[in-house]
Write a protein that holds these residues in place. Structure first.
Motif, short mmCIF file in Angstrom:
data_model
loop_
_atom_site.label_atom_id
_atom_site.label_comp_id
_atom_site.label_asym_id
_atom_site.label_seq_id
_atom_site.Cartn_x
_atom_site.Cartn_y
_atom_site.Cartn_z
N UNK A 1 7.70 -30.78 -32.98
CA UNK A 1 7.90 -32.22 -32.93
C UNK A 1 9.40 -32.52 -32.91
N UNK A 2 9.74 -33.75 -32.60
CA UNK A 2 11.17 -34.11 -32.52
C UNK A 2 11.87 -33.89 -33.85
N UNK A 3 11.20 -34.24 -34.95
CA UNK A 3 11.80 -34.07 -36.28
C UNK A 3 12.02 -32.59 -36.58
N UNK A 4 11.02 -31.76 -36.27
CA UNK A 4 11.16 -30.32 -36.52
C UNK A 4 12.23 -29.71 -35.62
N UNK A 5 12.32 -30.18 -34.40
CA UNK A 5 13.34 -29.65 -33.48
C UNK A 5 14.74 -30.04 -33.96
N UNK A 6 14.89 -31.27 -34.47
CA UNK A 6 16.19 -31.68 -35.01
C UNK A 6 16.54 -30.86 -36.24
N UNK A 7 15.55 -30.60 -37.11
CA UNK A 7 15.80 -29.75 -38.27
C UNK A 7 16.22 -28.35 -37.84
N UNK A 8 15.54 -27.81 -36.84
CA UNK A 8 15.86 -26.47 -36.37
C UNK A 8 17.26 -26.41 -35.79
N UNK A 9 17.64 -27.42 -35.03
CA UNK A 9 18.98 -27.44 -34.44
C UNK A 9 20.06 -27.65 -35.49
N UNK A 10 19.80 -28.52 -36.47
CA UNK A 10 20.80 -28.76 -37.51
C UNK A 10 20.91 -27.58 -38.46
N UNK A 11 19.85 -26.82 -38.61
CA UNK A 11 19.88 -25.62 -39.44
C UNK A 11 20.28 -24.37 -38.66
N UNK A 12 20.68 -24.53 -37.40
CA UNK A 12 21.21 -23.47 -36.54
C UNK A 12 20.20 -22.37 -36.24
N UNK A 13 18.98 -22.75 -35.94
CA UNK A 13 17.96 -21.76 -35.57
C UNK A 13 18.33 -20.98 -34.32
N UNK A 14 18.81 -21.61 -33.22
CA UNK A 14 19.18 -20.81 -32.05
C UNK A 14 20.30 -19.82 -32.33
N UNK A 15 21.27 -20.22 -33.14
CA UNK A 15 22.35 -19.31 -33.50
C UNK A 15 21.83 -18.16 -34.34
N UNK A 16 20.95 -18.44 -35.28
CA UNK A 16 20.36 -17.40 -36.11
C UNK A 16 19.57 -16.41 -35.26
#
Length: 101
Positions: free
Chosen positions: A31-46
């Motif tokens: 969802x948009x909220x989960x995607x924003x959380x993932x991006x702000x928590x640096x999931x792609x970088x991790x």
């Protein structure tokens, strides 16, 4: 020699995930909220760091197997893949579900 190719593949995946985070499994279905959380928590970088480390460990394991004259160690990429995927799944879910501050 295939261990080096697999290590290079992991490093290429790390670069691709960093540039295109939609390559991560399930990322586009968030969802948009989960995607924003993932991006702000640096999931792609991790994920990129984990894949990069998996590649480096695979290549280093191959070099160590040559140095020790133990060809059985060249299959270390299997263990690296299993452990890396467990780390990505467990900590990836934590990064997706944590609220950003």
């Amino acid at each position: 020699m295939e261990t080096i190719y697999i290590g290079l593949l992991f490093i290429a995946i790390a670069v691709a995930v960093k540039i295109y985070p939609g390559l991560l499994a399930g990322y586009t279905s968030l969802s948009n909220r989960e995607r924003e959380n993932a991006e702000s928590n640096a999931l792609p970088t991790f994920a990129a760091i984990v894949f990069g480390v998996m590649g480096l460990i695979s290549i280093a394991g191959y070099l160590v197997s040559i140095w020790l004259n133990k060809p059985s160690l060249s299959g270390i990429w299997v263990l690296v893949t299993i452990v890396g995927m467990v780390v990505l799944i467990v900590f990836g879910n934590i990064l997706v579900n944590n609220r950003s501050r």
